[in-house]
Structure formats: C-alpha cells, structure tokens
Design a protein around this motif. Structure first.
Motif, PDB file in Angstrom:
ATOM      1  N   ARG A  35      31.950 -23.340   3.187  1.00 37.79           N
ATOM      2  CA  ARG A  35      31.762 -23.678   1.778  1.00 37.79           C
ATOM      3  C   ARG A  35      33.036 -24.301   1.237  1.00 37.79           C
ATOM      4  O   ARG A  35      34.096 -23.674   1.260  1.00 37.79           O
ATOM      5  CB  ARG A  35      31.442 -22.438   0.941  1.00 37.79           C
ATOM      6  CG  ARG A  35      30.080 -21.863   1.174  1.00 37.79           C
ATOM      7  CD  ARG A  35      29.784 -20.808   0.139  1.00 37.79           C
ATOM      8  NE  ARG A  35      28.468 -20.245   0.362  1.00 37.79           N
ATOM      9  CZ  ARG A  35      28.041 -19.154  -0.200  1.00 37.79           C
ATOM     10  NH1 ARG A  35      28.801 -18.505  -1.045  1.00 37.79           N
ATOM     11  NH2 ARG A  35      26.829 -18.699   0.052  1.00 37.79           N
ATOM     12  N   ASN A  36      32.931 -25.503   0.755  1.00 35.94           N
ATOM     13  CA  ASN A  36      34.051 -26.169   0.073  1.00 35.94           C
ATOM     14  C   ASN A  36      35.335 -26.189   0.899  1.00 35.94           C
ATOM     15  O   ASN A  36      36.424 -25.989   0.379  1.00 35.94           O
ATOM     16  CB  ASN A  36      34.317 -25.505  -1.283  1.00 35.94           C
ATOM     17  CG  ASN A  36      33.109 -25.516  -2.179  1.00 35.94           C
ATOM     18  OD1 ASN A  36      32.410 -26.522  -2.285  1.00 35.94           O
ATOM     19  ND2 ASN A  36      32.824 -24.387  -2.807  1.00 35.94           N
ATOM     20  N   GLY A  37      35.217 -26.412   2.216  1.00 30.62           N
ATOM     21  CA  GLY A  37      36.398 -26.472   3.069  1.00 30.62           C
ATOM     22  C   GLY A  37      37.006 -25.120   3.380  1.00 30.62           C
ATOM     23  O   GLY A  37      38.138 -25.036   3.847  1.00 30.62           O
ATOM     24  N   MET A  38      36.252 -24.056   3.100  1.00 29.31           N
ATOM     25  CA  MET A  38      36.698 -22.695   3.386  1.00 29.31           C
ATOM     26  C   MET A  38      35.555 -21.968   4.088  1.00 29.31           C
ATOM     27  O   MET A  38      34.461 -22.504   4.218  1.00 29.31           O
ATOM     28  CB  MET A  38      37.060 -21.972   2.088  1.00 29.31           C
ATOM     29  CG  MET A  38      38.214 -22.624   1.346  1.00 29.31           C
ATOM     30  SD  MET A  38      38.570 -21.813  -0.225  1.00 29.31           S
ATOM     31  CE  MET A  38      37.375 -22.634  -1.275  1.00 29.31           C
ATOM     32  N   LEU A  39      35.804 -20.756   4.539  1.00 24.81           N
ATOM     33  CA  LEU A  39      34.763 -19.949   5.158  1.00 24.81           C
ATOM     34  C   LEU A  39      34.454 -18.756   4.263  1.00 24.81           C
ATOM     35  O   LEU A  39      35.372 -18.045   3.855  1.00 24.81           O
ATOM     36  CB  LEU A  39      35.210 -19.423   6.520  1.00 24.81           C
ATOM     37  CG  LEU A  39      35.488 -20.443   7.603  1.00 24.81           C
ATOM     38  CD1 LEU A  39      35.993 -19.742   8.857  1.00 24.81           C
ATOM     39  CD2 LEU A  39      34.244 -21.241   7.913  1.00 24.81           C
ATOM     40  N   THR A  40      33.195 -18.547   3.992  1.00 26.46           N
ATOM     41  CA  THR A  40      32.768 -17.315   3.332  1.00 26.46           C
ATOM     42  C   THR A  40      32.299 -16.390   4.429  1.00 26.46           C
ATOM     43  O   THR A  40      31.422 -16.742   5.221  1.00 26.46           O
ATOM     44  CB  THR A  40      31.630 -17.582   2.326  1.00 26.46           C
ATOM     45  OG1 THR A  40      32.126 -18.459   1.303  1.00 26.46           O
ATOM     46  CG2 THR A  40      31.151 -16.291   1.698  1.00 26.46           C
ATOM     47  N   ILE A  41      32.906 -15.228   4.491  1.00 25.23           N
ATOM     48  CA  ILE A  41      32.570 -14.234   5.508  1.00 25.23           C
ATOM     49  C   ILE A  41      31.779 -13.134   4.812  1.00 25.23           C
ATOM     50  O   ILE A  41      32.285 -12.472   3.898  1.00 25.23           O
ATOM     51  CB  ILE A  41      33.837 -13.661   6.162  1.00 25.23           C
ATOM     52  CG1 ILE A  41      34.661 -14.799   6.791  1.00 25.23           C
ATOM     53  CG2 ILE A  41      33.483 -12.596   7.193  1.00 25.23           C
ATOM     54  CD1 ILE A  41      36.074 -14.402   7.171  1.00 25.23           C
ATOM     55  N   HIS A  42      30.523 -12.986   5.209  1.00 20.82           N
ATOM     56  CA  HIS A  42      29.645 -11.985   4.606  1.00 20.82           C
ATOM     57  C   HIS A  42      29.874 -10.650   5.297  1.00 20.82           C
ATOM     58  O   HIS A  42      29.761 -10.539   6.520  1.00 20.82           O
ATOM     59  CB  HIS A  42      28.189 -12.429   4.710  1.00 20.82           C
ATOM     60  CG  HIS A  42      27.936 -13.686   3.946  1.00 20.82           C
ATOM     61  ND1 HIS A  42      27.689 -13.692   2.595  1.00 20.82           N
ATOM     62  CD2 HIS A  42      27.939 -14.978   4.333  1.00 20.82           C
ATOM     63  CE1 HIS A  42      27.533 -14.935   2.178  1.00 20.82           C
ATOM     64  NE2 HIS A  42      27.678 -15.735   3.224  1.00 20.82           N
ATOM     65  N   LEU A  43      30.175  -9.648   4.511  1.00 21.33           N
ATOM     66  CA  LEU A  43      30.543  -8.341   5.018  1.00 21.33           C
ATOM     67  C   LEU A  43      29.372  -7.366   4.937  1.00 21.33           C
ATOM     68  O   LEU A  43      28.495  -7.525   4.092  1.00 21.33           O
ATOM     69  CB  LEU A  43      31.725  -7.797   4.208  1.00 21.33           C
ATOM     70  CG  LEU A  43      32.945  -8.712   4.158  1.00 21.33           C
ATOM     71  CD1 LEU A  43      33.971  -8.179   3.173  1.00 21.33           C
ATOM     72  CD2 LEU A  43      33.545  -8.867   5.547  1.00 21.33           C
ATOM     73  N   PRO A  44      29.373  -6.349   5.784  1.00 22.30           N
ATOM     74  CA  PRO A  44      28.337  -5.324   5.681  1.00 22.30           C
ATOM     75  C   PRO A  44      28.357  -4.721   4.271  1.00 22.30           C
ATOM     76  O   PRO A  44      29.420  -4.563   3.676  1.00 22.30           O
ATOM     77  CB  PRO A  44      28.760  -4.284   6.721  1.00 22.30           C
ATOM     78  CG  PRO A  44      29.618  -5.029   7.678  1.00 22.30           C
ATOM     79  CD  PRO A  44      30.325  -6.077   6.862  1.00 22.30           C
ATOM     80  N   GLY A  45      27.204  -4.423   3.740  1.00 27.76           N
ATOM     81  CA  GLY A  45      27.124  -3.840   2.406  1.00 27.76           C
ATOM     82  C   GLY A  45      26.938  -4.858   1.305  1.00 27.76           C
ATOM     83  O   GLY A  45      26.780  -4.505   0.145  1.00 27.76           O
ATOM     84  N   GLY A  46      26.992  -6.151   1.635  1.00 26.19           N
ATOM     85  CA  GLY A  46      26.702  -7.177   0.653  1.00 26.19           C
ATOM     86  C   GLY A  46      27.886  -7.917   0.067  1.00 26.19           C
ATOM     87  O   GLY A  46      27.707  -8.941  -0.581  1.00 26.19           O
ATOM     88  N   ALA A  47      29.090  -7.451   0.253  1.00 30.62           N
ATOM     89  CA  ALA A  47      30.267  -8.152  -0.273  1.00 30.62           C
ATOM     90  C   ALA A  47      30.617  -9.323   0.640  1.00 30.62           C
ATOM     91  O   ALA A  47      30.076  -9.460   1.741  1.00 30.62           O
ATOM     92  CB  ALA A  47      31.453  -7.206  -0.375  1.00 30.62           C
ATOM     93  N   SER A  48      31.526 -10.158   0.183  1.00 29.06           N
ATOM     94  CA  SER A  48      32.023 -11.249   1.021  1.00 29.06           C
ATOM     95  C   SER A  48      33.489 -11.481   0.698  1.00 29.06           C
ATOM     96  O   SER A  48      34.003 -11.033  -0.318  1.00 29.06           O
ATOM     97  CB  SER A  48      31.213 -12.533   0.794  1.00 29.06           C
ATOM     98  OG  SER A  48      31.345 -12.976  -0.538  1.00 29.06           O
ATOM     99  N   THR A  49      34.149 -12.192   1.592  1.00 30.29           N
ATOM    100  CA  THR A  49      35.533 -12.591   1.392  1.00 30.29           C
ATOM    101  C   THR A  49      35.658 -14.037   1.845  1.00 30.29           C
ATOM    102  O   THR A  49      34.792 -14.549   2.554  1.00 30.29           O
ATOM    103  CB  THR A  49      36.511 -11.661   2.153  1.00 30.29           C
ATOM    104  OG1 THR A  49      37.855 -11.989   1.775  1.00 30.29           O
ATOM    105  CG2 THR A  49      36.348 -11.770   3.656  1.00 30.29           C
TER     106      THR A  49
END
Length: 133
Positions: A35-49
């Motif tokens: 996304r937008n030249g970055m990586l969204t890492i989806h975490l267990p439990g629904g959060a992301s970083t």
C-alpha cells in the motif's frame, strides 16, 4: 485529541520491502499487502502495522512486535525447523534456554529478528489482558 482521533497504528522501518514481505508472509504466515509504497502487515486479532523502507534504517534493538501463540515451544520448534534463529541473550536477565525460550519469572518469550534486524517476540500470553498477580 481522543475525541477527534479515528484510528491508530504502529509502523517501523526496514532495509528492503521485498525481504520484509517474504519474511512476514512466508516465514511467519501473516497476510501482507502493498500500500502506497509500504507494506501493511495484518496481525492476528485484527490489528495491523506498517513497514516502510528507509535508507537510514537502524534496527530496533527493543521488541517492536509481540505475537501471541497458544503453544510457544511447539511454535518455536516449527519456526526453528524452517530456519528461524532465536536470540539467546546469554549472561543477561533475559537469557533463554537451549530451545531459545525465556521460561523464568513470568510469561514465556522467544525473541528473534526480522531481515532488517528489528526484534520481535513470540509469547504464550497476552500481557495486555493477563493479570500479573
């Protein structure tokens, strides 16, 4: 601010987005999106970083992400078989055993680094919701 904020997320820098994508998706099994030249890492439990590439990246020597697993020894063993090396911290209060697991005083942890040297941990309990008494 809390009346107007709509969300919050964490982010961290890495050397290389492709190595990061491979590690977080293929080694750790997490869903990763560009996304937008970055990586969204989806975490267990629904959060992301978010991970972003930085030419000036300095590895975080503190734990940037804790991943809660139901059976830490089994998860550590599985990831070690796949080539992941766990930190030992020999001679420190956080020294781990021969399996790479910290089992003294409190919840169990196993620390490792991502390809950019950032420290992550596997843990068997979610410290945000566990009474420490």
């Amino acid at each position: 601010m809390t009346d107007t904020a709509t969300d919050a997320y964490s982010s961290f820098s890495v050397f290389d987005l492709e190595q990061t994508r491979t590690f977080y998706h293929e080694v750790l099994g997490l869903k990763v999106e560009d996304r937008n030249g970055m990586l969204t890492i989806h975490l267990p439990g629904g959060a992301s970083t978010v991970a972003y590439a930085s030419r000036n990246h300095q590895p975080a020597r503190f734990t940037i992400l804790n991943i809660v697993v139901p059976d830490l020894p089994s998860t550590v063993s599985d990831l070690a078989r796949r080539g992941l090396e766990f930190e030992r911290y020999e001679g420190t209060p956080a020294q781990t055993d021969s399996d790479g697991i910290y089992r003294a005083n409190g919840p169990w942890f196993a620390w490792f680094t991502d390809p950019s040297g950032n420290v992550l941990a596997l843990c068997e309990r979610d410290l945000r919701t566990t009474d420490n008494n």
